[in-house]
Scaffold this active site. Structure first.
Site, PDB file in Angstrom:
ATOM      1  N   ASP A 141       0.844  -1.187   0.000  1.00 18.51           N
ATOM      2  CA  ASP A 141       0.000   0.000   0.000  1.00 18.51           C
ATOM      3  C   ASP A 141       0.890   1.252   0.000  1.00 18.51           C
ATOM      4  OD1 ASP A 141      -2.271   1.505   0.167  1.00 18.51           O
ATOM      5  OD2 ASP A 141      -2.505   1.277   2.333  1.00 18.51           O
ATOM      6  N   GLU A 142       0.417   2.359  -0.534  1.00 17.77           N
ATOM      7  CA  GLU A 142       1.155   3.633  -0.508  1.00 17.77           C
ATOM      8  C   GLU A 142       2.594   3.443  -0.982  1.00 17.77           C
ATOM      9  OE1 GLU A 142      -0.371   6.413   0.263  1.00 17.77           O
ATOM     10  OE2 GLU A 142      -1.819   6.072   1.892  1.00 17.77           O
TER      11      GLU A 142
END
Length: 753
Positions: free
Chosen positions: A218-219
């Site tokens: 994620d991110e």
DNA sequence: GCGTGACATTTTTTT
DNA sequence: AATGTCACGC
């Protein structure tokens, strides 16, 4: 089953979720359903039998995001998700190191240093080495060490090219040696150790590479060099990497995030397997238009344009204030009006660039009795009383921890001062032992302390975690100390809260103990000990800011803290040159490899500004329906009044989506007319005070401090100082693009702007 | 050993 | 304005 799972996804989201077993990069714009895609893919992979829950590794940056992911997955999957590896980089590294502590060269109960602990460890080391802390600032040493660790470099790998960097490197090496002696690891060390562990230990690497068939990140835009290498190491030949990120929301380059990782990943893994999620489900059209226009002015982008199926919605309201106080009262008026019309306070956010700006806003809100909640600031496990208690606990489980020893040996005061400690340290250094060991053979007051700790150790040995901590707080004298302090009530309460936290933690991990002993881990894994696990938890999850949750309150936070959140109405305040974009952001952005060539300096300046612009992009895209932008001509900062020009970011927004609240009787639009605002109206009656209040008094020139001016050569600027009269009058002007200059009014070609 | 006052310092932040 | 650091004196 899986059909309903995919039902409400748009074509791109569905394509991303159902990608075959290959690596892919998902460019997910703000509000495009990023987390949803990530979690749905995990569920889809498991549900369709492509992978067992144990074969999935999902990595995030924050505990909050990790929890959110777990919650969503559990809601969709009826199976036990406990054994899954979902967590933060640091959390997973810690798990790995605890499991294989021997192979990693760490003591079983190694402790984790947070940034504060690390800094004091560095100061202590520098003192012992007699290093001039004026010339080598401890904070810079810390940045140097962490910067290098995050780049995957040990001290011996650092290329030192001058006296300064050679000395820094020596300090790095000595610091690592000290940590090793004391059995402690700082945050970047967790990652680097875990990396080296797998890098050097082939069987172990094979084991994990075989196990993890799917790694989801994620991110991704926030990964630093080491984290990227870490992922590459975990990924075996049969592993598919699924990276989700948004280069436009990369706002952590200042702490080592490497924006180039995305492009790199595309080349190395995704091979054109890139899906863009560009439909935004969060904001109305005008808000997106503003965001898109702004970010299009950044040069180095992977390219992506958000769109929405919603209408344009309301215009973006711009307010120009004369002072920070006026700005604050404007915000308060609007917030109250929206609240009266039925919008929850918790659906509104007040954003600012730096924490120092919250003060004025808080003051105004307090006076108007508007409930609010400030995010950020001191976390629970970082409070001094909590850290004291934790230091006692650390010393119990790991006596080699000199940092913990020094923190508590004379707190509460026991008459063991600097002199005694100096002797103790000498003795320890001579014998090559820890302070604790030296203390055990000492006499006098130090012996008393040693006895105290021994006694505590005896009593707590068989106590459950919470009771043990309770005993430590009482027996150490911490409780009495804060009871005696007339301002110690809050601190006592926090110590009680610590006991509660421990009880809760024990309860939760009891349920998880069975899973924690990882059945599939190779031989050598041992069950974790309760206290160590709790201490690691305290370091890794510094804890959400206490209390205040649950009530309807206006949300105050920095733009950084707002990332990933959304609100009905957002106020972006302090849009001033020097503040947002922040003046310091343009410089000093690279630390470990600071060169002084003008070319790279320019590049730094440019990338600094681009990061600020991305920050502004993040701020704008937090808003669902209504967005306010405000700036103040004068502002109290560090006890001084500063005058600033409006932020360049305001000029970078398309005029046709803006509504100027200061000139509400004039046409606010250069072309076209605004759609009548739907829904909330806000404090429509608001109008600015008639005349600017200038703190400076009379002069005969027609110019005054705070005024905007135009110079033939230097462009626009603002007058920040004034001296002399008549023909001698001079003004100091801060220009947007030419710095500050003193100009003689008699000669300079100045005109009011 | 400990309290006091002068002095500097001040982006953003998770782990 | 507010907070931490450090040298100094008791």
């Amino acid at each position: 089953m899986s059909a309903s799972l995919l039902e409400n996804l748009n074509p791109e989201q569905r394509a991303a979720v159902t990608l075959p077993h290959e690596s892919a990069l998902i460019l997910a714009g703000a509000g495009s359903g990023k987390t949803r895609v990530l979690t749905t893919r995990m569920v889809w992979l498991i549900q369709t039998g492509q992978v067992s829950p144990l074969g999935v590794l999902a990595v995030t940056f924050t505990n909050k995001a990790a929890k959110e992911m777990m919650t969503r997955v559990s809601a969709m999957l009826p199976i036990n998700t406990r054994g899954m590896w979902v967590g933060t980089f640091h959390g997973l590294a810690n798990r790995l190191l605890r499991t294989h502590y021997r192979e990693a060269g760490l003591p079983q109960s190694f402790q984790i240093l947070d940034s504060q602990d690390q800094l004091s460890a560095i100061k202590r080391l520098m003192k012992a080495m007699n290093v001039d802390t004026e010339k080598y600032e401890p904070k810079k040493v810390q940045r140097f060490i962490n910067g290098n660790k995050e780049a995957g470099l040990r001290a011996r790998d650092v290329e030192a090219f001058d006296d300064y960097s050679m000395r820094m490197t020596e300090l790095y090496e000595a610091y690592d040696a000290q940590c090793q002696r004391e059995g402690v690891a700082d945050f970047p060390e967790l990652l680097l150790r875990a990396y080296e562990l797998l890098y050097r230990n082939e069987p172990l690497r094979q084991h994990y590479q075989d196990r993890f068939r799917h790694i989801l990140i994620d991110e991704f835009q926030d990964t630093n060099t080491l984290q990227y290498r870490w992922l590459k190491l975990f990924a075996g030949p049969r592993t598919a990497l699924f990276a989700v990120g948004d280069d436009d929301q990369s706002i952590y380059a200042f702490r080592g995030a490497n924006t180039a990782n995305m492009a790199e990943f595309e080349r190395e893994f995704a091979h054109g397997n890139v899906i863009k999620l560009e439909q935004n489900y969060r904001s109305h059209g005008n808000i997106l238009t503003a965001a898109n226009t702004l970010i299009s002015q950044n040069a180095h982008r992977l390219g992506k344009n958000l769109w929405t199926a919603e209408g344009e919605g309301e215009p973006i309201r711009v307010f120009h204030a004369y002072s920070d106080q006026e700005e604050a009262s404007f915000v308060v008026d609007e917030v109250r009006a929206l609240n009266r019309e039925g919008m929850n306070l918790s659906d509104m956010a007040l954003l600012y660039r730096s924490n120092a700006q919250s003060r004025v806003l808080e003051h105004a809100l307090f006076s108007a009795s508007v409930p609010y909640r400030v995010y950020g600031g001191l976390r629970f496990f970082e409070r001094q009383e909590v850290k004291h208690a934790l230091a006692y606990l650390r010393l119990l489980t790991n006596p080699e921890d000199d940092g913990a020893f020094l923190r508590v040996v004379n707190f509460p005061t026991r008459g063991i001062g600097a002199r005694t400690l100096g002797q103790l340290a000498d003795g320890a250094a001579r014998a090559g032992t820890s302070l604790w060991q030296a203390a055990c053979t000492a006499g006098g007051k130090v012996a008393g302390f040693a006895k105290l700790i021994e006694d505590i150790k005896q009593v707590t040995a068989d106590l459950p975690l919470a009771e043990a901590i309770d005993h430590v707080i009482e027996a150490s004298g911490l409780a009495d100390y804060y009871r005696a302090d007339k301002e110690g009530a809050d601190r006592l309460e926090n110590l009680n809260e610590l006991i509660n936290a421990a009880a809760l933690f024990a309860e939760e991990s009891e349920a998880a103990t069975y899973d924690a002993v990882d059945a599939s881990a190779p031989a050598g894994a041992e069950s974790f000990r309760a206290l160590d696990t709790f201490l690691a938890h305290a370091a890794l999850e510094a804890g959400e800011h206490q209390a205040g949750a649950g009530h309807d309150a206006l949300q105050l936070m920095t733009v950084h803290a707002a990332k990933g959140l959304e609100f009905h109405a957002v106020f972006i305040t302090g849009l001033e040159e020097g503040l947002f974009p922040h003046e310091q952001s343009a410089y000093d952005s690279t630390r470990a490899s600071a060169r002084s060539g003008s070319e790279s300096f320019r590049a730094n300046e440019e990338s600094g500004l681009e990061e600020e612009r991305r920050l502004m992009y993040v701020a704008i895209t937090r808003a669902r329906r209504r967005l306010y932008l405000s700036h103040a001509q004068s502002r109290m900062l560090h006890g001084q009044t500063r005058y600033s020009l409006p932020s360049r970011f305001l000029d970078e927004l398309p005029e046709q989506v803006l509504l100027n609240l200061n000139r509400r009787n004039e046409p606010a639009y250069s072309s076209g007319s605004p759609k009548p605002a739907e829904g909330y109206k806000g404090a429509s009656g608001y109008s600015a005070p008639a005349a600017p209040r200038s703190p400076q008094t009379g002069n005969d020139t027609g110019y005054k401090v705070g005024q905007s001016v135009v110079h033939a050569k230097f462009g626009t600027g603002i007058i920040i100082d004034f001296e002399g009269r008549g023909a001698d009058a001079r003004v100091q002007v801060k220009f947007r693009n030419a710095g500050s200059k003193w100009l003689a009014l008699a000669y300079a070609k100045l005109a009011p702007a």
